[in-house]
Design an enzyme around this catalytic site. Structure first.
Site, PDB file in Angstrom:
ATOM      1  N   SER A 147     -19.636  15.466 -53.898  1.00 26.39           N
ATOM      2  CA  SER A 147     -20.897  14.575 -53.609  1.00 26.39           C
ATOM      3  C   SER A 147     -20.881  13.373 -54.360  1.00 26.39           C
ATOM      4  CB  SER A 147     -22.123  15.184 -53.663  1.00 26.39           C
ATOM      5  OG  SER A 147     -23.121  14.242 -53.731  1.00 26.39           O
ATOM      6  N   TYR A 176     -28.160  19.394 -59.822  1.00 22.50           N
ATOM      7  CA  TYR A 176     -26.979  19.151 -58.757  1.00 22.50           C
ATOM      8  C   TYR A 176     -25.925  18.206 -59.153  1.00 22.50           C
ATOM      9  CZ  TYR A 176     -25.499  18.007 -54.051  1.00 22.50           C
ATOM     10  OH  TYR A 176     -24.736  17.840 -52.875  1.00 22.50           O
TER      11      TYR A 176
END
Ligand SMILES: NC(=O)c1ccc[n+]([C@@H]2O[C@H](COP(=O)([O-])OP(=O)(O)OC[C@H]3O[C@@H](n4cnc5c(N)ncnc54)[C@H](OP(=O)(O)O)[C@@H]3O)[C@@H](O)[C@H]2O)c1
Length: 190
Positions: free
Chosen positions: A139, A152
Protein backbone atom coordinates in the site's frame (compact mmCIF):
# COMPACT_ATOMS: atom_id res chain seq x y z
CA UNK A 1 -1.59 -16.62 -25.72
CA UNK A 2 -1.68 -14.97 -22.30
CA UNK A 3 1.39 -15.19 -20.02
CA UNK A 4 -0.94 -16.58 -17.35
CA UNK A 5 -2.36 -19.39 -19.49
CA UNK A 6 -2.12 -22.64 -17.48
CA UNK A 7 -0.06 -20.96 -14.75
CA UNK A 8 -1.06 -21.91 -11.22
CA UNK A 9 -1.66 -18.69 -9.27
CA UNK A 10 -2.45 -18.52 -5.56
CA UNK A 11 -4.27 -15.36 -4.45
CA UNK A 12 -4.85 -15.11 -0.71
CA UNK A 13 -8.04 -13.30 0.28
CA UNK A 14 -9.73 -13.75 -3.08
CA UNK A 15 -13.34 -13.84 -1.94
CA UNK A 16 -13.76 -10.05 -1.93
CA UNK A 17 -12.30 -6.73 -3.06
CA UNK A 18 -8.99 -6.57 -4.90
CA UNK A 19 -8.34 -10.29 -4.41
CA UNK A 20 -11.66 -11.27 -5.98
CA UNK A 21 -11.00 -8.96 -8.94
CA UNK A 22 -7.60 -10.64 -9.33
CA UNK A 23 -9.14 -14.12 -9.23
CA UNK A 24 -11.66 -13.19 -11.92
CA UNK A 25 -9.05 -11.52 -14.15
CA UNK A 26 -6.56 -14.39 -13.81
CA UNK A 27 -9.14 -17.06 -14.64
CA UNK A 28 -10.20 -15.02 -17.69
CA UNK A 29 -6.53 -15.08 -18.77
CA UNK A 30 -6.38 -18.87 -18.54
CA UNK A 31 -4.74 -19.32 -15.13
CA UNK A 32 -5.64 -22.01 -12.64
CA UNK A 33 -6.35 -20.12 -9.45
CA UNK A 34 -6.40 -21.10 -5.79
CA UNK A 35 -7.76 -18.75 -3.20
CA UNK A 36 -8.65 -18.62 0.47
CA UNK A 37 -10.57 -16.55 2.99
CA UNK A 38 -12.10 -17.03 6.41
CA UNK A 39 -15.77 -16.86 5.44
CA UNK A 40 -17.00 -20.18 4.00
CA UNK A 41 -20.12 -18.66 2.42
CA UNK A 42 -18.19 -16.14 0.34
CA UNK A 43 -15.84 -18.89 -0.90
CA UNK A 44 -18.77 -21.19 -1.65
CA UNK A 45 -20.49 -18.53 -3.78
CA UNK A 46 -17.25 -17.82 -5.63
CA UNK A 47 -16.68 -21.52 -6.29
CA UNK A 48 -20.21 -21.81 -7.74
CA UNK A 49 -19.14 -19.43 -10.53
CA UNK A 50 -16.23 -21.60 -11.73
CA UNK A 51 -15.40 -25.26 -12.25
CA UNK A 52 -12.95 -27.10 -9.98
CA UNK A 53 -10.56 -27.26 -12.94
CA UNK A 54 -10.13 -23.48 -12.91
CA UNK A 55 -10.64 -22.56 -9.26
CA UNK A 56 -9.68 -24.17 -5.96
CA UNK A 57 -11.08 -22.56 -2.80
CA UNK A 58 -10.07 -23.31 0.78
CA UNK A 59 -11.20 -21.83 4.08
CA UNK A 60 -8.09 -20.50 5.81
CA UNK A 61 -7.20 -17.70 8.19
CA UNK A 62 -3.76 -16.59 7.03
CA UNK A 63 -2.79 -15.63 10.58
CA UNK A 64 -2.84 -19.36 11.41
CA UNK A 65 0.31 -21.16 10.21
CA UNK A 66 -1.26 -24.64 10.13
CA UNK A 67 -4.19 -23.37 8.08
CA UNK A 68 -1.79 -21.72 5.60
CA UNK A 69 0.14 -24.98 5.31
CA UNK A 70 -3.11 -26.85 4.65
CA UNK A 71 -4.18 -24.34 1.99
CA UNK A 72 -0.86 -24.43 0.15
CA UNK A 73 -0.56 -28.24 0.34
CA UNK A 74 -4.13 -28.69 -0.94
CA UNK A 75 -3.34 -26.34 -3.84
CA UNK A 76 -0.25 -28.34 -4.81
CA UNK A 77 -2.26 -31.56 -4.56
CA UNK A 78 -5.04 -30.08 -6.74
CA UNK A 79 -2.98 -28.34 -9.44
CA UNK A 80 0.42 -30.08 -9.20
CA UNK A 81 2.46 -27.04 -8.11
CA UNK A 82 2.50 -23.27 -7.79
CA UNK A 83 3.90 -20.71 -10.26
CA UNK A 84 2.81 -17.47 -8.63
CA UNK A 85 1.83 -16.55 -5.08
CA UNK A 86 0.03 -13.24 -4.57
CA UNK A 87 -0.14 -12.42 -0.86
CA UNK A 88 -3.18 -10.19 -0.92
CA UNK A 89 -5.23 -11.03 2.21
CA UNK A 90 -5.21 -8.09 4.55
CA UNK A 91 -7.21 -5.97 6.93
CA UNK A 92 -7.20 -2.22 7.38
CA UNK A 93 -7.40 -0.04 10.49
CA UNK A 94 -9.05 3.12 11.66
CA UNK A 95 -8.25 4.28 15.18
CA UNK A 96 -5.68 6.28 17.08
CA UNK A 97 -2.93 4.35 18.86
CA UNK A 98 -3.86 6.09 22.12
CA UNK A 99 -7.39 4.67 21.94
CA UNK A 100 -6.49 1.16 20.71
CA UNK A 101 -5.61 -2.01 22.59
CA UNK A 102 -2.17 -3.40 21.75
CA UNK A 103 -3.99 -6.55 20.61
CA UNK A 104 -5.14 -4.58 17.54
CA UNK A 105 -1.53 -4.18 16.44
CA UNK A 106 -0.78 -7.86 17.03
CA UNK A 107 -3.83 -8.97 15.04
CA UNK A 108 -3.05 -6.72 12.07
CA UNK A 109 0.60 -7.83 12.02
CA UNK A 110 -0.50 -11.48 12.24
CA UNK A 111 -2.77 -11.16 9.20
CA UNK A 112 -1.00 -8.64 6.98
CA UNK A 113 2.59 -9.66 7.70
CA UNK A 114 2.77 -13.16 9.21
CA UNK A 115 0.11 -14.40 6.77
CA UNK A 116 2.53 -13.60 3.96
CA UNK A 117 5.41 -15.27 5.78
CA UNK A 118 3.41 -18.47 6.37
CA UNK A 119 2.01 -18.81 2.85
CA UNK A 120 5.37 -18.02 1.26
CA UNK A 121 7.16 -20.52 3.51
CA UNK A 122 5.05 -23.42 2.30
CA UNK A 123 4.71 -22.32 -1.35
CA UNK A 124 8.35 -21.36 -1.98
CA UNK A 125 9.80 -24.85 -2.67
CA UNK A 126 7.30 -25.32 -5.52
CA UNK A 127 7.79 -21.75 -6.78
CA UNK A 128 11.56 -22.35 -6.80
CA UNK A 129 11.13 -25.50 -8.89
CA UNK A 130 9.04 -23.54 -11.40
CA UNK A 131 11.13 -20.34 -11.24
CA UNK A 132 7.99 -18.44 -10.44
CA UNK A 133 6.99 -15.32 -8.54
CA UNK A 134 6.20 -14.26 -4.99
CA UNK A 135 4.20 -11.02 -4.76
CA UNK A 136 2.84 -9.00 -1.88
CA UNK A 137 -0.01 -6.51 -1.96
CA UNK A 138 1.32 -3.56 0.01
CA UNK A 139 0.00 0.00 0.00
CA UNK A 140 1.09 3.61 -0.09
CA UNK A 141 0.94 3.06 3.70
CA UNK A 142 4.06 0.91 3.20
CA UNK A 143 6.02 4.09 2.40
CA UNK A 144 4.63 6.69 4.78
CA UNK A 145 3.24 6.56 8.31
CA UNK A 146 -0.39 7.66 8.41
CA UNK A 147 -2.46 8.80 11.41
CA UNK A 148 -5.05 6.30 12.62
CA UNK A 149 -3.18 3.50 10.90
CA UNK A 150 -0.13 2.82 13.05
CA UNK A 151 -0.44 -0.97 12.88
CA UNK A 152 -1.52 -1.04 9.24
CA UNK A 153 1.47 1.07 8.20
CA UNK A 154 3.81 -1.03 10.35
CA UNK A 155 2.49 -4.22 8.74
CA UNK A 156 3.06 -2.88 5.22
CA UNK A 157 6.55 -1.52 6.07
CA UNK A 158 7.36 -4.97 7.47
CA UNK A 159 5.97 -6.68 4.40
CA UNK A 160 8.10 -4.60 2.05
CA UNK A 161 11.29 -4.99 4.08
CA UNK A 162 10.76 -8.73 4.31
CA UNK A 163 10.07 -9.11 0.59
CA UNK A 164 13.06 -6.96 -0.35
CA UNK A 165 15.32 -9.16 1.78
CA UNK A 166 13.80 -12.29 0.27
CA UNK A 167 14.32 -10.88 -3.20
CA UNK A 168 18.01 -10.46 -2.46
CA UNK A 169 18.29 -13.98 -1.02
CA UNK A 170 16.67 -15.39 -4.18
CA UNK A 171 18.52 -13.12 -6.61
CA UNK A 172 20.18 -15.97 -8.53
CA UNK A 173 17.42 -18.55 -8.12
CA UNK A 174 15.23 -17.50 -11.04
CA UNK A 175 12.39 -16.55 -8.66
CA UNK A 176 10.91 -13.05 -8.92
CA UNK A 177 9.96 -11.30 -5.69
CA UNK A 178 7.91 -8.13 -5.90
CA UNK A 179 5.22 -6.04 -4.24
CA UNK A 180 2.56 -3.71 -5.54
CA UNK A 181 1.10 -0.69 -3.77
CA UNK A 182 -2.40 0.10 -4.94
CA UNK A 183 -3.90 3.52 -4.33
CA UNK A 184 -7.32 3.90 -2.70
CA UNK A 185 -9.56 1.21 -4.11
CA UNK A 186 -13.28 0.85 -3.37
CA UNK A 187 -13.61 -2.44 -1.43
CA UNK A 188 -14.82 -3.76 1.92
CA UNK A 189 -11.64 -2.66 3.66
CA UNK A 190 -11.81 1.02 2.73
N1 LIG B 1 -8.72 -1.15 -0.83
C1 LIG B 1 -7.70 -0.30 -0.86
O1 LIG B 1 -7.84 0.92 -1.04
C2 LIG B 1 -6.30 -0.82 -0.68
C3 LIG B 1 -5.22 0.03 -0.95
C4 LIG B 1 -3.91 -0.43 -0.83
C5 LIG B 1 -3.70 -1.74 -0.44
N2 LIG B 1 -4.75 -2.56 -0.17
C6 LIG B 1 -4.45 -3.94 0.25
O2 LIG B 1 -5.08 -4.81 -0.66
C7 LIG B 1 -5.39 -6.04 -0.01
C8 LIG B 1 -6.87 -6.37 -0.21
O3 LIG B 1 -7.64 -5.32 0.34
P1 LIG B 1 -9.18 -5.11 -0.06
O4 LIG B 1 -9.43 -3.66 0.05
O5 LIG B 1 -9.47 -5.81 -1.33
O6 LIG B 1 -9.89 -5.86 1.19
P2 LIG B 1 -11.34 -6.54 1.31
O7 LIG B 1 -12.28 -6.02 0.26
O8 LIG B 1 -11.75 -6.43 2.73
O9 LIG B 1 -11.04 -8.07 1.01
C9 LIG B 1 -10.14 -8.75 1.83
C10 LIG B 1 -10.08 -10.19 1.40
O10 LIG B 1 -9.10 -10.83 2.26
C11 LIG B 1 -9.75 -11.85 3.03
N3 LIG B 1 -9.17 -11.88 4.36
C12 LIG B 1 -9.17 -10.90 5.30
N4 LIG B 1 -8.56 -11.33 6.41
C13 LIG B 1 -8.17 -12.61 6.16
C14 LIG B 1 -7.50 -13.59 6.92
N5 LIG B 1 -7.13 -13.37 8.19
N6 LIG B 1 -7.25 -14.79 6.36
C15 LIG B 1 -7.65 -15.05 5.09
N7 LIG B 1 -8.28 -14.16 4.32
C16 LIG B 1 -8.54 -12.96 4.85
C17 LIG B 1 -11.24 -11.49 3.03
O11 LIG B 1 -12.07 -12.64 3.21
P3 LIG B 1 -12.61 -13.04 4.69
O12 LIG B 1 -13.08 -11.77 5.34
O13 LIG B 1 -13.70 -14.04 4.42
O14 LIG B 1 -11.47 -13.65 5.39
C18 LIG B 1 -11.39 -10.92 1.62
O15 LIG B 1 -11.52 -11.96 0.67
C19 LIG B 1 -5.01 -5.84 1.48
O16 LIG B 1 -3.73 -6.40 1.72
C20 LIG B 1 -4.97 -4.33 1.62
O17 LIG B 1 -4.11 -3.92 2.66
C21 LIG B 1 -6.06 -2.14 -0.28
Amino acid sequence: MSFFNNKVVVVTGGSDGIGKALVEALIALGAKVATCGRNHDKLYHLQLEYSNVMLHTWACDVSNEQECQGFIESTIETFGGIDILINNAGVSQRGLFLDSATEVTRRIMDINFMGTVYCTKYALPSILERRGTVAGVSSTAGYRGLPGRTAYCASKFALQGWLESLRTELMYSGVNVMWVSPGWTASNAL
